[in-house]
Design a protein around this motif. Structure first.
Motif, PDB file in Angstrom:
ATOM      1  N   ILE A 141       0.843  -1.198   0.000  1.00  0.00           N
ATOM      2  CA  ILE A 141       0.000   0.000   0.000  1.00  0.00           C
ATOM      3  C   ILE A 141       0.878   1.247   0.000  1.00  0.00           C
ATOM      4  N   LYS A 175       2.518   1.929  -3.360  1.00  0.00           N
ATOM      5  CA  LYS A 175       1.582   2.342  -4.411  1.00  0.00           C
ATOM      6  C   LYS A 175       0.952   3.700  -4.131  1.00  0.00           C
ATOM      7  N   GLU A 176       0.609   3.959  -2.852  1.00  0.00           N
ATOM      8  CA  GLU A 176      -0.196   5.128  -2.532  1.00  0.00           C
ATOM      9  C   GLU A 176       0.465   6.109  -1.565  1.00  0.00           C
ATOM     10  N   THR A 224      -7.538   0.814   6.257  1.00  0.00           N
ATOM     11  CA  THR A 224      -7.184   0.440   4.885  1.00  0.00           C
ATOM     12  C   THR A 224      -6.547  -0.947   4.858  1.00  0.00           C
ATOM     13  N   ALA A 245      -1.235   6.582   3.304  1.00  0.00           N
ATOM     14  CA  ALA A 245      -2.370   5.728   2.928  1.00  0.00           C
ATOM     15  C   ALA A 245      -2.438   4.463   3.771  1.00  0.00           C
TER      16      ALA A 245
END
Length: 189
Positions: A19, A22-23, A32, A27
């Motif tokens: 995560i 990627k973000e 999440t 994030a």
């Protein structure tokens, strides 16, 4: 509450790092993470000590991975070649693992483990810079300078700060070579 079968710290860490890469690190939240793992948020507490504990584990893992990549790059090298190689390894790590790299910078107020992991990177860089016959304080200044150059370059690159169509690796090489020319003027007399 018993832990969910198949869920462990490694799975949680790998998912959180994915995560983050990627973000971005921000994030990575427990909500999440739980959603991505298809579990309820409280299930995470069977394996990690909240978001702070998770981020510390990610930071520690990131520092260990960065150290290893730099150390591997330095094997069999010395002087200018070693500095160039660890510099390229640092940037390569930041490029390939942007969220994990970010985690190494936002480590919670240094636990002993984080201090040791960060210290290993400083020690590695210091050992490499001893080839330039710098005095004690000058070595630390040089380590700080190199880290600042590499972090600045990595941060600008990640944020899209280099808009001109020139080879970024060539720019990095010139920057490291300029640093090397500078530290050669700091040698002991």
């Amino acid at each position: 509450m018993s832990p969910r079968v198949g869920l462990d710290v490694t799975t949680i860490m790998n998912t959180a790092i994915e995560i983050a890469n990627k973000e971005g690190l921000e994030a990575v939240t427990l909500a999440t993470l739980a959603k991505t793992l298809n579990i309820k948020t409280p299930s995470l507490y069977n394996h990690i000590d909240g978001l702070t504990g998770l981020r510390e584990k990610i930071a520690l893992y990131g520092l260990e991975q960065l150290y290893q990549q730099m150390a591997d790059a330095a094997i069999g090298k010395s002087g200018d070649d070693a500095v160039r190689e660890i510099g390229m390894a640092y940037i390569s790590f930041a490029r390939n693992h942007p969220g994990l790299y970010e985690a190494t910078l936002k480590a919670p107020d240094s636990s002993v483990e984080l201090q040791k992991a960060g210290g290993r990177i400083v020690e590695l860089t210091s050992r490499i810079l001893t080839a330039y016959n710098l005095e004690d304080d000058a070595v630390i200044h040089a380590v700080r300078g190199l880290r600042s150059i590499l972090h600045g370059f990595a941060s600008l690159e990640q944020k899209g700060g280099f808009g001109l169509p020139l080879d970024l690796d060539k720019s990095l090489q010139l920057l490291i070579d300029t640093f090397l020319a500078g530290i050669k003027t700091m040698k002991k007399s």
